[in-house]
Each structure stands twice: as structure tokens, then as C-alpha cells.
Design a protein around this motif. Sequence first.
Motif, PDB file in Angstrom:
ATOM      1  N   LEU A  47      -8.057  74.703 -22.939  1.00  0.00           N
ATOM      2  CA  LEU A  47      -7.787  76.142 -23.121  1.00  0.00           C
ATOM      3  C   LEU A  47      -7.910  76.592 -21.575  1.00  0.00           C
ATOM      4  O   LEU A  47      -8.951  76.640 -20.811  1.00  0.00           O
ATOM      5  N   ASN A  48      -6.545  77.371 -21.083  1.00  0.00           N
ATOM      6  CA  ASN A  48      -6.535  77.794 -20.001  1.00  0.00           C
ATOM      7  C   ASN A  48      -6.628  79.567 -20.245  1.00  0.00           C
ATOM      8  O   ASN A  48      -5.707  80.118 -20.971  1.00  0.00           O
ATOM      9  N   PHE A  49      -7.455  80.413 -19.737  1.00  0.00           N
ATOM     10  CA  PHE A  49      -7.373  81.846 -20.051  1.00  0.00           C
ATOM     11  C   PHE A  49      -7.379  82.694 -18.864  1.00  0.00           C
ATOM     12  O   PHE A  49      -7.771  82.185 -17.797  1.00  0.00           O
ATOM     13  N   ASP A  50      -7.081  83.973 -19.101  1.00  0.00           N
ATOM     14  CA  ASP A  50      -7.040  84.789 -18.074  1.00  0.00           C
ATOM     15  C   ASP A  50      -7.171  86.365 -18.529  1.00  0.00           C
ATOM     16  O   ASP A  50      -6.664  86.609 -19.657  1.00  0.00           O
ATOM     17  N   GLY A  51      -7.594  87.150 -17.559  1.00  0.00           N
ATOM     18  CA  GLY A  51      -7.672  88.580 -17.952  1.00  0.00           C
ATOM     19  C   GLY A  51      -7.048  89.297 -16.588  1.00  0.00           C
ATOM     20  O   GLY A  51      -6.982  89.008 -15.602  1.00  0.00           O
ATOM     21  N   SER A  52      -6.556  90.534 -17.243  1.00  0.00           N
ATOM     22  CA  SER A  52      -5.769  91.223 -16.159  1.00  0.00           C
ATOM     23  C   SER A  52      -6.088  92.818 -16.277  1.00  0.00           C
ATOM     24  O   SER A  52      -6.213  93.297 -17.512  1.00  0.00           O
ATOM     25  N   SER A  53      -6.361  93.358 -15.045  1.00  0.00           N
ATOM     26  CA  SER A  53      -6.785  94.925 -15.354  1.00  0.00           C
ATOM     27  C   SER A  53      -6.126  95.465 -13.917  1.00  0.00           C
ATOM     28  O   SER A  53      -6.230  94.990 -13.020  1.00  0.00           O
ATOM     29  N   LYS A  54      -5.459  96.632 -14.250  1.00  0.00           N
ATOM     30  CA  LYS A  54      -4.516  97.201 -13.272  1.00  0.00           C
ATOM     31  C   LYS A  54      -5.792  98.449 -12.779  1.00  0.00           C
ATOM     32  O   LYS A  54      -5.608  99.656 -13.290  1.00  0.00           O
ATOM     33  N   GLY A  55      -6.104  98.036 -11.654  1.00  0.00           N
ATOM     34  CA  GLY A  55      -7.221  99.039 -11.160  1.00  0.00           C
ATOM     35  C   GLY A  55      -8.421  98.597 -11.305  1.00  0.00           C
ATOM     36  O   GLY A  55      -8.818  97.455 -11.917  1.00  0.00           O
ATOM     37  N   LYS A  56      -9.519  99.504 -10.609  1.00  0.00           N
ATOM     38  CA  LYS A  56     -10.855  99.068 -11.033  1.00  0.00           C
ATOM     39  C   LYS A  56     -11.475  99.019 -12.447  1.00  0.00           C
ATOM     40  O   LYS A  56     -11.846  98.079 -12.729  1.00  0.00           O
ATOM     41  N   ALA A  57     -10.713  99.942 -13.284  1.00  0.00           N
ATOM     42  CA  ALA A  57     -11.089  99.942 -14.622  1.00  0.00           C
ATOM     43  C   ALA A  57      -9.907 100.526 -15.246  1.00  0.00           C
ATOM     44  O   ALA A  57     -10.134 101.629 -16.034  1.00  0.00           O
ATOM     45  N   GLY A  58      -8.713 100.027 -15.301  1.00  0.00           N
ATOM     46  CA  GLY A  58      -7.495 100.495 -15.641  1.00  0.00           C
ATOM     47  C   GLY A  58      -6.827  99.727 -17.053  1.00  0.00           C
ATOM     48  O   GLY A  58      -7.820  99.179 -17.826  1.00  0.00           O
ATOM     49  N   LYS A  59      -5.602  99.909 -17.331  1.00  0.00           N
ATOM     50  CA  LYS A  59      -5.223  99.174 -18.393  1.00  0.00           C
ATOM     51  C   LYS A  59      -5.328  97.771 -18.107  1.00  0.00           C
ATOM     52  O   LYS A  59      -5.064  97.160 -17.305  1.00  0.00           O
ATOM     53  N   ALA A  60      -5.903  97.210 -19.303  1.00  0.00           N
ATOM     54  CA  ALA A  60      -6.112  95.649 -19.110  1.00  0.00           C
ATOM     55  C   ALA A  60      -5.562  95.065 -20.242  1.00  0.00           C
ATOM     56  O   ALA A  60      -4.997  95.542 -21.514  1.00  0.00           O
ATOM     57  N   SER A  61      -5.603  93.515 -20.143  1.00  0.00           N
ATOM     58  CA  SER A  61      -4.882  92.590 -20.938  1.00  0.00           C
ATOM     59  C   SER A  61      -5.659  91.388 -20.862  1.00  0.00           C
ATOM     60  O   SER A  61      -6.066  90.851 -19.842  1.00  0.00           O
ATOM     61  N   ILE A  62      -5.286  90.520 -21.920  1.00  0.00           N
ATOM     62  CA  ILE A  62      -5.782  89.188 -21.815  1.00  0.00           C
ATOM     63  C   ILE A  62      -4.817  87.934 -22.397  1.00  0.00           C
ATOM     64  O   ILE A  62      -3.794  88.399 -22.866  1.00  0.00           O
ATOM     65  N   GLY A  63      -4.887  86.987 -21.827  1.00  0.00           N
ATOM     66  CA  GLY A  63      -4.079  85.815 -22.359  1.00  0.00           C
ATOM     67  C   GLY A  63      -4.513  84.550 -22.118  1.00  0.00           C
ATOM     68  O   GLY A  63      -5.848  84.190 -21.648  1.00  0.00           O
ATOM     69  N   GLY A  64      -3.943  83.429 -22.927  1.00  0.00           N
ATOM     70  CA  GLY A  64      -4.457  82.109 -22.917  1.00  0.00           C
ATOM     71  C   GLY A  64      -3.652  81.145 -23.541  1.00  0.00           C
ATOM     72  O   GLY A  64      -2.848  81.453 -24.058  1.00  0.00           O
ATOM     73  N   VAL A  65      -3.757  79.759 -23.048  1.00  0.00           N
ATOM     74  CA  VAL A  65      -2.862  78.833 -23.464  1.00  0.00           C
ATOM     75  C   VAL A  65      -3.732  77.552 -23.819  1.00  0.00           C
ATOM     76  O   VAL A  65      -4.463  77.310 -23.069  1.00  0.00           O
ATOM     77  N   PHE A  66      -3.412  76.905 -24.802  1.00  0.00           N
ATOM     78  CA  PHE A  66      -4.010  75.601 -25.457  1.00  0.00           C
ATOM     79  C   PHE A  66      -2.916  74.447 -25.325  1.00  0.00           C
ATOM     80  O   PHE A  66      -1.755  74.673 -25.635  1.00  0.00           O
ATOM     81  N   ARG A  67      -3.389  73.537 -24.640  1.00  0.00           N
ATOM     82  CA  ARG A  67      -2.609  72.213 -24.425  1.00  0.00           C
ATOM     83  C   ARG A  67      -3.436  71.045 -24.984  1.00  0.00           C
ATOM     84  O   ARG A  67      -4.618  70.866 -24.679  1.00  0.00           O
ATOM     85  N   ASN A  68      -2.756  69.949 -25.449  1.00  0.00           N
ATOM     86  CA  ASN A  68      -3.210  68.670 -25.440  1.00  0.00           C
ATOM     87  C   ASN A  68      -3.380  67.737 -24.201  1.00  0.00           C
ATOM     88  O   ASN A  68      -2.680  67.992 -23.423  1.00  0.00           O
ATOM     89  N   HIS A  69      -3.579  66.633 -24.641  1.00  0.00           N
ATOM     90  CA  HIS A  69      -3.679  65.543 -23.459  1.00  0.00           C
ATOM     91  C   HIS A  69      -2.288  65.126 -23.181  1.00  0.00           C
ATOM     92  O   HIS A  69      -2.133  64.478 -21.935  1.00  0.00           O
ATOM     93  N   LYS A  70      -1.050  65.244 -23.687  1.00  0.00           N
ATOM     94  CA  LYS A  70       0.132  65.225 -23.175  1.00  0.00           C
ATOM     95  C   LYS A  70       0.666  66.586 -22.683  1.00  0.00           C
ATOM     96  O   LYS A  70       1.955  66.429 -22.256  1.00  0.00           O
ATOM     97  N   ALA A  71      -0.085  67.302 -22.341  1.00  0.00           N
ATOM     98  CA  ALA A  71       0.196  68.755 -22.011  1.00  0.00           C
ATOM     99  C   ALA A  71       1.471  69.488 -22.819  1.00  0.00           C
ATOM    100  O   ALA A  71       1.912  70.179 -22.295  1.00  0.00           O
ATOM    101  N   GLU A  72       1.116  69.147 -23.870  1.00  0.00           N
ATOM    102  CA  GLU A  72       2.207  69.666 -24.864  1.00  0.00           C
ATOM    103  C   GLU A  72       1.427  71.179 -25.315  1.00  0.00           C
ATOM    104  O   GLU A  72       0.380  71.314 -25.661  1.00  0.00           O
ATOM    105  N   PHE A  73       2.392  72.176 -25.428  1.00  0.00           N
ATOM    106  CA  PHE A  73       2.049  73.511 -25.801  1.00  0.00           C
ATOM    107  C   PHE A  73       1.534  73.383 -27.159  1.00  0.00           C
ATOM    108  O   PHE A  73       2.374  73.200 -28.028  1.00  0.00           O
ATOM    109  N   LEU A  74       0.136  74.000 -27.442  1.00  0.00           N
ATOM    110  CA  LEU A  74      -0.233  73.893 -28.812  1.00  0.00           C
ATOM    111  C   LEU A  74      -0.294  75.382 -29.423  1.00  0.00           C
ATOM    112  O   LEU A  74       0.341  75.841 -30.575  1.00  0.00           O
TER     113      LEU A  74
END
Length: 204
Positions: A47-74
Motif C-alpha cells: 500500500l502506498n498512501f498519501d494525504g493532501s491539504s490545500k493550506g495549513k488546514a484547508g480542503k483535504a483529501s486522501i488517496g492510496g494504491v495497492f499492488r502485488n509482487h508483479k506491480a499489478e494494480f489491485l
Amino acid sequence: MIVAFSANTLRPCQRLMQNQVRLLLRSWHKEAIPVAWEKPEVGWTKLNFDGSSKGKAGKASIGGVFRNHKAEFLLGYAESIGTASSTIAEVAALRRGLELVLENGWNDVWLEGDYKTLIDIIVKRRQVKSAEMQRHVSDINLIIPELKNCRVTHVYREGNRAADKLAQIGHRLDKPRVWRHTPPDEVVDIVHEDAEGKVVLRRR
């Protein structure tokens, strides 16, 4: 003809050489760092994950991606989480990812993010002052022991591009989204590049 050099004529040359040495040393320190996404071992899910916020405490969002040993998108996920700091967005992204880990029955999991402070909080069990942050961290600390094997690491943003892109997509969503087996169009090229081992240079 004999040309005599005085101390005054040598000093400018010395200064020039010193300046050149300083520039050379500076360039060494600024040398680019090669960064590449790394595949997990056979049987593991990453799992690679990330969060994003516009400004010190602005509109925020999250995202992430799971992949296996073949680098296939799960699986990929993205979500707008309202107003939050970048730190809260990062920890919320990890928490949501772990919820999906449980839902999908993955047991050998590699968690990777680009926010080193959060990685240190999880790995070194550091205390946090924010009550909201503590709630997320407590949930994460309850989930991780449920897994058979779990690895938690930091990666530079250049090696976390797919998760970063999903977090950016999250800003535009009215409701949470999950993609299974096929990533959104904006992430396809990044997933392919990661699978091929593309190296992205990080400037210091």
C-alpha cells in the motif's frame, strides 16, 4: 622578459579558485537522488498512501494504491475529507488504507508513505498531542497487530507518485471512490512506469 607577481596579483587568483571549490562542493551536496518505486515480495501486498491539504488546514483529501509482487494494480482509493491539516490527511489516508486491507483479507502488507514524521510516529510509537491525530493513530495501532506480517517504510515523494495522484483526485470527488483491478486514467501511466522500475531524480 621577466614578469614578477606580487601578493596583490595572486590574491584574485586564489579567490577565484576558492569560489570554484565552493561551487563544486555545493554541486556535490545538491546531487540528485535516484528514486524508484519498489515491488513487494511474492505473496505480499503493498500500500502506498498519501494525504493532501490545500493550506495549513484547508480542503483535504486522501488517496492510496495497492499492488502485488508483479506491480499489478489491485485497488485504489480516493476521498475528500473536508477541512484538515496535511498531517491529519496523511494519517487518515493510512487509516483508510488499513481498513481496506482488512476488508480484502490481505495479511502480509507493506505500508509506504512519503511523510516521514507519520512513519516515525507509527514505527517508533511516538506520542502525539492532537486528540484527532491520536484517534487515528490508536486505530492504526489496533489494526496493524491483526496482520500476519506488516512492514512500514518511508519513501520520497518521487517514489509515491501513484498515491499522490489519487490524493489529488480526491479533491474533486463528492463521495469516496474505490477502483478495483483497473486504475483511473490519470494513474495508468504512473503505475506502468513504476512496474518498469522507472527512476525519478530527486533534487536535494
